[in-house]
Motif scaffolding. Structure first.
Motif, PDB file in Angstrom:
ATOM      1  N   LYS A   1       0.731  -1.269  -0.161  1.00  0.00           N
ATOM      2  CA  LYS A   1      -0.076   0.129  -0.123  1.00  0.00           C
ATOM      3  C   LYS A   1       0.633   1.110  -0.038  1.00  0.00           C
ATOM      4  CE  LYS A   1      -3.958  -2.076   2.159  1.00  0.00           C
ATOM      5  NZ  LYS A   1      -5.309  -1.756   1.981  1.00  0.00           N
ATOM      6  N   PHE A   2       1.890   1.266   1.049  1.00  0.00           N
ATOM      7  CA  PHE A   2       3.039   2.357   0.818  1.00  0.00           C
ATOM      8  C   PHE A   2       3.429   2.580  -0.580  1.00  0.00           C
ATOM      9  CE2 PHE A   2       7.099   3.939   0.645  1.00  0.00           C
ATOM     10  CZ  PHE A   2       6.957   5.222   1.338  1.00  0.00           C
ATOM     11  N   PHE A   3       3.856   1.559  -1.279  1.00  0.00           N
ATOM     12  CA  PHE A   3       4.864   1.545  -2.507  1.00  0.00           C
ATOM     13  C   PHE A   3       3.681   2.236  -3.555  1.00  0.00           C
ATOM     14  CE2 PHE A   3       8.035  -0.576  -0.549  1.00  0.00           C
ATOM     15  CZ  PHE A   3       9.144   0.459  -0.604  1.00  0.00           C
ATOM     16  N   ASP A   4       2.432   1.591  -3.477  1.00  0.00           N
ATOM     17  CA  ASP A   4       1.506   2.083  -4.436  1.00  0.00           C
ATOM     18  C   ASP A   4       1.104   3.726  -4.351  1.00  0.00           C
ATOM     19  OD1 ASP A   4       1.063  -0.416  -5.148  1.00  0.00           O
ATOM     20  OD2 ASP A   4      -0.679  -1.006  -4.409  1.00  0.00           O
ATOM     21  N   TYR A   5       0.923   4.018  -2.955  1.00  0.00           N
ATOM     22  CA  TYR A   5       0.648   5.402  -2.844  1.00  0.00           C
ATOM     23  C   TYR A   5       2.029   6.163  -3.281  1.00  0.00           C
ATOM     24  CZ  TYR A   5       0.542   9.588   0.359  1.00  0.00           C
ATOM     25  OH  TYR A   5       0.741  10.904   0.748  1.00  0.00           O
ATOM     26  N   TYR A   6       3.036   5.794  -2.768  1.00  0.00           N
ATOM     27  CA  TYR A   6       4.388   6.525  -3.247  1.00  0.00           C
ATOM     28  C   TYR A   6       4.452   6.757  -4.538  1.00  0.00           C
ATOM     29  CZ  TYR A   6       9.456   7.659  -2.285  1.00  0.00           C
ATOM     30  OH  TYR A   6      10.449   8.342  -2.317  1.00  0.00           O
ATOM     31  N   GLY A   7       4.167   5.754  -5.313  1.00  0.00           N
ATOM     32  CA  GLY A   7       4.405   5.799  -6.785  1.00  0.00           C
ATOM     33  C   GLY A   7       3.612   6.754  -7.457  1.00  0.00           C
ATOM     34  N   LYS A   8       2.203   6.731  -6.736  1.00  0.00           N
ATOM     35  CA  LYS A   8       1.079   7.731  -7.398  1.00  0.00           C
ATOM     36  C   LYS A   8       1.339   8.933  -6.998  1.00  0.00           C
ATOM     37  CE  LYS A   8      -2.964   7.920  -9.175  1.00  0.00           C
ATOM     38  NZ  LYS A   8      -3.117   7.574 -10.451  1.00  0.00           N
ATOM     39  N   VAL A   9       1.929   9.352  -5.797  1.00  0.00           N
ATOM     40  CA  VAL A   9       2.169  10.694  -5.394  1.00  0.00           C
ATOM     41  C   VAL A   9       3.057  11.422  -6.422  1.00  0.00           C
ATOM     42  CG1 VAL A   9       3.438  12.004  -3.851  1.00  0.00           C
ATOM     43  CG2 VAL A   9       1.651  10.362  -2.920  1.00  0.00           C
ATOM     44  N   PHE A  10       4.198  10.527  -6.903  1.00  0.00           N
ATOM     45  CA  PHE A  10       5.350  11.040  -7.649  1.00  0.00           C
ATOM     46  C   PHE A  10       5.241  11.000  -8.947  1.00  0.00           C
ATOM     47  CE2 PHE A  10       7.430  11.001  -3.679  1.00  0.00           C
ATOM     48  CZ  PHE A  10       8.049  12.322  -3.607  1.00  0.00           C
ATOM     49  N   GLU A  11       3.826  10.778  -9.812  1.00  0.00           N
ATOM     50  CA  GLU A  11       3.530  10.662 -10.895  1.00  0.00           C
ATOM     51  C   GLU A  11       3.025  12.270 -11.404  1.00  0.00           C
ATOM     52  OE1 GLU A  11       0.124   8.470 -11.382  1.00  0.00           O
ATOM     53  OE2 GLU A  11       0.877   6.721 -11.242  1.00  0.00           O
ATOM     54  N   ASP A  12       3.238  12.385 -12.518  1.00  0.00           N
ATOM     55  CA  ASP A  12       2.662  13.961 -13.052  1.00  0.00           C
ATOM     56  C   ASP A  12       1.210  14.123 -12.511  1.00  0.00           C
ATOM     57  OD1 ASP A  12       4.938  15.022 -14.265  1.00  0.00           O
ATOM     58  OD2 ASP A  12       4.649  13.790 -16.205  1.00  0.00           O
ATOM     59  N   GLY A  13       0.983  15.299 -12.168  1.00  0.00           N
ATOM     60  CA  GLY A  13      -0.431  15.523 -11.852  1.00  0.00           C
ATOM     61  C   GLY A  13      -0.388  17.162 -12.057  1.00  0.00           C
ATOM     62  N   ALA A  14      -1.072  17.955 -10.920  1.00  0.00           N
ATOM     63  CA  ALA A  14      -1.017  19.415 -11.109  1.00  0.00           C
ATOM     64  C   ALA A  14       0.422  19.773 -10.806  1.00  0.00           C
ATOM     65  CB  ALA A  14      -1.772  19.933  -9.869  1.00  0.00           C
ATOM     66  N   LEU A  15       1.229  19.225 -10.332  1.00  0.00           N
ATOM     67  CA  LEU A  15       2.641  19.447 -10.272  1.00  0.00           C
ATOM     68  C   LEU A  15       3.409  18.314 -11.173  1.00  0.00           C
ATOM     69  CD1 LEU A  15       3.283  20.025  -6.582  1.00  0.00           C
ATOM     70  CD2 LEU A  15       3.311  21.667  -8.097  1.00  0.00           C
ATOM     71  N   SER A  16       4.414  18.713 -11.826  1.00  0.00           N
ATOM     72  CA  SER A  16       5.064  17.728 -12.583  1.00  0.00           C
ATOM     73  C   SER A  16       6.111  16.918 -11.701  1.00  0.00           C
ATOM     74  CB  SER A  16       5.949  18.515 -13.648  1.00  0.00           C
ATOM     75  OG  SER A  16       7.247  18.975 -13.009  1.00  0.00           O
ATOM     76  N   ALA A  17       6.581  15.509 -12.362  1.00  0.00           N
ATOM     77  CA  ALA A  17       7.134  14.795 -11.522  1.00  0.00           C
ATOM     78  C   ALA A  17       8.571  15.490 -11.154  1.00  0.00           C
ATOM     79  CB  ALA A  17       7.599  13.536 -12.170  1.00  0.00           C
ATOM     80  N   ARG A  18       9.103  16.509 -11.947  1.00  0.00           N
ATOM     81  CA  ARG A  18      10.346  17.193 -11.793  1.00  0.00           C
ATOM     82  C   ARG A  18      10.055  17.925 -10.666  1.00  0.00           C
ATOM     83  NH1 ARG A  18      13.072  21.925 -13.035  1.00  0.00           N
ATOM     84  NH2 ARG A  18      14.964  21.453 -13.973  1.00  0.00           N
ATOM     85  N   GLU A  19       8.979  18.654 -10.382  1.00  0.00           N
ATOM     86  CA  GLU A  19       8.720  19.603  -9.566  1.00  0.00           C
ATOM     87  C   GLU A  19       8.574  18.914  -7.932  1.00  0.00           C
ATOM     88  OE1 GLU A  19       6.169  23.300 -11.517  1.00  0.00           O
ATOM     89  OE2 GLU A  19       5.103  21.131 -11.261  1.00  0.00           O
ATOM     90  N   LYS A  20       7.886  18.023  -8.196  1.00  0.00           N
ATOM     91  CA  LYS A  20       7.796  17.011  -6.981  1.00  0.00           C
ATOM     92  C   LYS A  20       8.940  16.415  -6.704  1.00  0.00           C
ATOM     93  CE  LYS A  20       3.022  15.476  -8.085  1.00  0.00           C
ATOM     94  NZ  LYS A  20       2.111  14.386  -8.293  1.00  0.00           N
TER      95      LYS A  20
END
Length: 111
Positions: free
Chosen positions: A27-46
């Motif tokens: 669950k942690f790694f699923d969440y962690y992976g989802k957080v660092f996907e491009d969204g309102a912020l880019s993966a670069r910004e994150k």
């Protein structure tokens, strides 16, 4: 090289945390992976945010990981250092603003 409490090789073992708690680890790694996907912020910004936070929480593993990640995303050393300074400024400000609590308490006790 002197021994260190933090072994850089341990970063590569991070995925092993699922061995002792598979359900929560997954669950942690699923969440962690989802957080660092491009969204309102880019993966670069994150990645820059993560690097700044890594310094604030003083995690050598995270510093290593997000320095490498930043390089792979084309983040410059100047951008990285500016992110670190932003984190340091917030951390310093958070420490200093708690001085108001001390001042309030002092004023109450010294009346």
């Amino acid at each position: 090289m002197a021994n260190s409490y933090y072994d850089p090789a341990d970063l590569r073992k991070f995925g092993n945390i699922t061995e002792w708690s598979e359900e929560l680890g997954k669950k942690f790694f699923d969440y962690y992976g989802k957080v660092f996907e491009d969204g309102a912020l880019s993966a670069r910004e994150k990645s820059l945010i993560a690097l700044a936070v890594a310094h604030v929480v003083k995690c050598p593993y995270c510093i290593d990981a997000y320095t490498k990640d930043g390089l792979q995303r084309g983040i410059t050393k100047e951008e990285m250092m500016e992110a670190v300074h932003a984190g340091a400024a917030i951390e310093s400000g958070a420490t200093l603003v708690h001085g108001v609590q001390m001042m309030n308490k002092y004023d109450k006790l010294s009346m």
